[in-house]
Scaffold this motif. Structure first.
Motif, PDB file in Angstrom:
ATOM      1  N   LYS A 291      34.906  29.223  47.159  1.00  0.00           N
ATOM      2  CA  LYS A 291      35.018  30.321  46.281  1.00  0.00           C
ATOM      3  C   LYS A 291      33.606  30.181  45.561  1.00  0.00           C
ATOM      4  CE  LYS A 291      38.719  29.261  44.050  1.00  0.00           C
ATOM      5  NZ  LYS A 291      39.127  27.890  44.866  1.00  0.00           N
ATOM      6  N   THR A 292      33.367  29.151  44.808  1.00  0.00           N
ATOM      7  CA  THR A 292      32.141  29.162  44.086  1.00  0.00           C
ATOM      8  C   THR A 292      30.960  29.159  44.840  1.00  0.00           C
ATOM      9  OG1 THR A 292      33.244  27.768  42.352  1.00  0.00           O
ATOM     10  CG2 THR A 292      30.921  27.581  42.495  1.00  0.00           C
ATOM     11  N   GLN A 293      31.035  28.724  46.087  1.00  0.00           N
ATOM     12  CA  GLN A 293      29.875  28.661  46.850  1.00  0.00           C
ATOM     13  C   GLN A 293      29.350  29.914  47.272  1.00  0.00           C
ATOM     14  OE1 GLN A 293      27.761  26.073  47.837  1.00  0.00           O
ATOM     15  NE2 GLN A 293      28.774  25.109  46.301  1.00  0.00           N
TER      16      GLN A 293
ATOM     17  N   THR B 168      33.305  29.969  33.819  1.00  0.00           N
ATOM     18  CA  THR B 168      34.485  29.425  33.009  1.00  0.00           C
ATOM     19  C   THR B 168      34.897  27.877  33.309  1.00  0.00           C
ATOM     20  OG1 THR B 168      36.486  29.574  34.635  1.00  0.00           O
ATOM     21  CG2 THR B 168      35.681  31.638  33.188  1.00  0.00           C
ATOM     22  N   GLU B 169      34.208  27.336  34.267  1.00  0.00           N
ATOM     23  CA  GLU B 169      34.777  26.006  34.835  1.00  0.00           C
ATOM     24  C   GLU B 169      33.409  24.985  34.829  1.00  0.00           C
ATOM     25  OE1 GLU B 169      36.647  27.103  38.595  1.00  0.00           O
ATOM     26  OE2 GLU B 169      38.438  26.516  37.144  1.00  0.00           O
ATOM     27  N   GLY B 170      32.353  25.719  34.498  1.00  0.00           N
ATOM     28  CA  GLY B 170      31.004  24.527  34.365  1.00  0.00           C
ATOM     29  C   GLY B 170      30.648  24.334  35.681  1.00  0.00           C
ATOM     30  N   THR B 171      30.895  24.967  36.718  1.00  0.00           N
ATOM     31  CA  THR B 171      30.550  24.771  38.088  1.00  0.00           C
ATOM     32  C   THR B 171      29.295  25.374  38.527  1.00  0.00           C
ATOM     33  OG1 THR B 171      32.156  26.662  38.856  1.00  0.00           O
ATOM     34  CG2 THR B 171      32.773  24.064  38.752  1.00  0.00           C
ATOM     35  N   PHE B 172      28.361  25.985  37.643  1.00  0.00           N
ATOM     36  CA  PHE B 172      27.328  26.784  38.284  1.00  0.00           C
ATOM     37  C   PHE B 172      26.407  25.731  38.287  1.00  0.00           C
ATOM     38  CE2 PHE B 172      23.073  28.383  37.726  1.00  0.00           C
ATOM     39  CZ  PHE B 172      23.221  29.590  38.171  1.00  0.00           C
TER      40      PHE B 172
ATOM     41  N   VAL C  11      32.802  36.309  38.260  1.00  0.00           N
ATOM     42  CA  VAL C  11      33.460  35.669  37.167  1.00  0.00           C
ATOM     43  C   VAL C  11      34.035  34.576  38.146  1.00  0.00           C
ATOM     44  CG1 VAL C  11      35.234  35.976  35.408  1.00  0.00           C
ATOM     45  CG2 VAL C  11      33.823  37.866  35.957  1.00  0.00           C
ATOM     46  N   ASP C  12      33.539  33.301  37.567  1.00  0.00           N
ATOM     47  CA  ASP C  12      34.084  32.208  38.443  1.00  0.00           C
ATOM     48  C   ASP C  12      34.749  31.031  37.302  1.00  0.00           C
ATOM     49  OD1 ASP C  12      34.792  30.235  40.156  1.00  0.00           O
ATOM     50  OD2 ASP C  12      32.573  29.570  40.595  1.00  0.00           O
ATOM     51  N   SER C  13      35.937  31.004  36.998  1.00  0.00           N
ATOM     52  CA  SER C  13      37.186  31.534  37.633  1.00  0.00           C
ATOM     53  C   SER C  13      37.580  32.799  36.895  1.00  0.00           C
ATOM     54  CB  SER C  13      38.133  30.657  38.025  1.00  0.00           C
ATOM     55  OG  SER C  13      39.230  30.894  37.565  1.00  0.00           O
TER      56      SER C  13
HETATM   57 MG    MG Z   1      35.015  26.766  42.233  1.00  0.00          MG
END
Ligand code: MG
Ligand code: GTP
Length: 325
Positions: A122-124, A151-155, A211-213
């Motif tokens: 999803k993030t990819q 929202t999750e600090g995954t950038f 918008v993730d997540s």
């Molecule tokens: Mg993700």
């Protein structure tokens, strides 16, 4: 007479031209990121009533007036075709996935949701789209910039560089064209959306909002029994704001959503997305992602109004999303 009519058509109407919308309502609407008639025209009377602090009957009249002023509702075939022509597509990098989405990728004026388990991609996909949106139209982009609400600090800037390099783009420029904001809770997440309209007004050519997540904060904050209705209501309003943004500014919205294990489905795919039907209805395209054989990813189109429920395979490679490993 005909000269006057022409003038009318050229006139740029403002919020203050609407019946029942005074300065204090305008201030409230602008604070909510609504600056023009399109923003009103796509609202429901109850939303406008709440946002502008006016009665519902007044709100309904204002919406009708805005639609009239914008000549919304009826289009001749040529006008309709022109409106469709405005839609841009952003390639996912995988032709398989593009086909699943109807041919050319993720669409502007629409929302695409990806839901799936941890590590499903999803993030990819969100990172890939943030790069690809910057490509020229001939190359599958929208010649625009991206907003990434994290929202999750995954950038991951390093990953963006990789994806940009793979396309022969200047990775520093690509990073500069992605506005990243960390959302710390659901209220913050909602506020950030309001800023986007402002940025566009200031000339930023934003063509993608990620918008993730979408749901993580909502899920974490509304945990108690009896809070479900509140959560859904808030989520629903948020989704409408996102859809409005997409319509109004001809941009693509991409949101991610975790799946919740469904205890009633111990052995099947846990395809119950957080937010359930409300998210399902607002999304124009819903992708269910999961890990497949040999490190592939399987994407399935779920209850889209105009696309079949097909499945396809893609890979997350060092260079990004591709048809082959
Ligand atoms: Mg993700
Ligand atoms: P959650 O946010 O945890 O729910 O998962 P997600 O669906 O967002 O997963 P994500 O998109 O972060 O996918 C992670 C997977 O992508 C990893 O398990 C890898 O398989 C792949 N991946 C991530 N970064 C790279 C990379 O730099 N190179 C390659 N080849 N694969 C990567």
């Amino acid at each position: 007479m005909s000269e006057k009519k022409e003038k009318d058509e050229e006139k740029e109407y403002k919020l203050s031209d609407l019946p029942g919308i005074g300065p204090s309502s305008i201030a409230k609407l602008e604070a909510a990121g609504i600056y023009d008639l399109m923003g009103i025209a796509v609202m429901t009377p109850s939303d406008l009533s709440e946002l502008a602090g006016i009665g519902e009957a007044v709100a309904r009249k204002a919406i009708q007036a805005s639609r009239k002023m914008m000549k919304l509702g009826f289009f001749d075939g040529l006008e309709f075709a022109k409106k469709r022509e405005e839609v841009n597509f952003i390639t996912t990098g995988s032709e398989n996935l593009n086909s699943l989405l109807g041919g050319k990728g993720v669409e502007t004026k629409a929302m695409t949701e990806a839901f799936g388990a941890y590590g499903s991609g999803k993030t990819q996909l969100g990172l890939q789209l943030s790069v690809n949106v910057q490509l020229p139209v001939e190359k599958g982009g929208a010649n625009g910039k991206a907003v990434y609400i994290d929202t999750e600090g995954t950038f991951r800037p390093e990953r963006i560089r990789q994806l940009a390099d793979a396309l022969g783009l200047n990775s520093e420029k690509v990073l500069k064209n992605i506005f990243v904001a960390r959302a710390f809770n659901s209220d913050h997440q909602i506020l950030l959306i309001d800023k986007i309209g402002e940025m566009i007004k200031n000339g930023e050519p934003i063509k993608l909002v990620v918008v993730d997540s979408l749901t993580a904060h909502f899920r974490a904050e509304f945990t108690g029994r009896g809070q479900l209705a509140d959560r859904q209501q808030k989520l629903n309003r948020y989704l409408h704001t996102l859809m409005r943004l997409a319509e109004q500014y001809n941009l693509a919205v991409y949101v991610t959503n975790q799946v919740m294990a469904n205890p009633a489905m111990m052995f099947g795919d846990p395809t119950t997305a957080v937010g359930g039907n409300i998210v399902g209805h607002a999304s124009t395209y819903r992708l269910y992602l999961r890990r497949g054989k040999k490190d592939s990813r399987v994407a399935k189109m779920i209850d889209s109004p105009n696309l079949p429920e097909n499945e396809t395979i893609f890979y997350i490679t060092a260079n990004g999303l591709r048809d082959e490993a």
